[in-house]
Design a protein around this motif. Sequence first.
Motif, mmCIF file in Angstrom:
data_model
loop_
_atom_site.group_PDB
_atom_site.id
_atom_site.type_symbol
_atom_site.label_atom_id
_atom_site.label_comp_id
_atom_site.label_asym_id
_atom_site.label_seq_id
_atom_site.Cartn_x
_atom_site.Cartn_y
_atom_site.Cartn_z
ATOM 1 N N ARG A 90 27.563 30.700 53.608
ATOM 2 C CA ARG A 90 28.551 31.742 53.268
ATOM 3 C C ARG A 90 28.094 32.531 52.054
ATOM 4 N N HIS A 91 28.445 33.811 52.046
ATOM 5 C CA HIS A 91 28.103 34.663 50.907
ATOM 6 C C HIS A 91 29.055 35.847 50.878
ATOM 7 N N GLY A 92 29.131 36.488 49.725
ATOM 8 C CA GLY A 92 30.019 37.640 49.624
ATOM 9 C C GLY A 92 30.026 38.222 48.226
ATOM 10 N N VAL A 93 31.012 39.047 47.980
ATOM 11 C CA VAL A 93 31.194 39.696 46.690
ATOM 12 C C VAL A 93 32.633 39.454 46.260
ATOM 13 N N SER A 94 32.809 39.018 45.025
ATOM 14 C CA SER A 94 34.160 38.877 44.481
ATOM 15 C C SER A 94 34.310 39.846 43.321
ATOM 16 N N PHE A 95 35.545 40.170 42.987
ATOM 17 C CA PHE A 95 35.828 41.157 41.948
ATOM 18 C C PHE A 95 36.743 40.561 40.892
ATOM 19 N N ARG A 96 36.499 40.951 39.639
ATOM 20 C CA ARG A 96 37.323 40.518 38.511
ATOM 21 C C ARG A 96 37.510 41.721 37.601
ATOM 22 N N ALA A 97 38.700 41.830 37.001
ATOM 23 C CA ALA A 97 38.994 42.940 36.097
ATOM 24 C C ALA A 97 39.582 42.417 34.801
ATOM 25 N N GLU A 98 39.423 43.202 33.758
ATOM 26 C CA GLU A 98 40.055 42.870 32.474
ATOM 27 C C GLU A 98 41.557 43.096 32.564
ATOM 28 N N ALA A 99 41.965 44.150 33.283
ATOM 29 C CA ALA A 99 43.393 44.467 33.426
ATOM 30 C C ALA A 99 43.625 45.338 34.648
ATOM 31 N N ILE A 100 44.833 45.191 35.214
ATOM 32 C CA ILE A 100 45.310 46.068 36.286
ATOM 33 C C ILE A 100 46.688 46.530 35.841
ATOM 34 N N THR A 101 46.852 47.846 35.716
ATOM 35 C CA THR A 101 48.107 48.393 35.207
ATOM 36 C C THR A 101 48.616 49.488 36.146
#
Length: 115
Positions: A90-101
């Motif tokens: 399995r493989h993929g791309v994940s996303f992370r953010a400092e903030a969502i407003t």
Amino acid sequence: MQSIPVDTARLGVLRCAIAPEAKLSNHETQEVKRDREGNPVYTVAVTVRQDGRRISVIEIAVSGVPKGIEEGQIVRVTGLTAFVWSMGERHGVSFRAEAITPVPPAPAQGKGGGA
């Protein structure tokens, strides 16, 4: 894991598809995942439509409870980073953010009335 900064200005309008949900580290016990500082991690599904292309949905992880985010609302994502991962086949791309407003709605353009 390699992190790749993402220029959100090039992603077009970002809209909340699924309101914030706690990310679980253990589905059996319903234990909420925590970041290094001990804050709960939430995910927000966001639609992305770039230059008239098809709409994509990405899930973005963020530390702490994102406040004021509702489904269908336009959002601002700060400090978005993509991570490429693989586990066995399995493989993929994940996303992370400092903030969502939330992005406040634009004021209605009233028509000037005269006497």
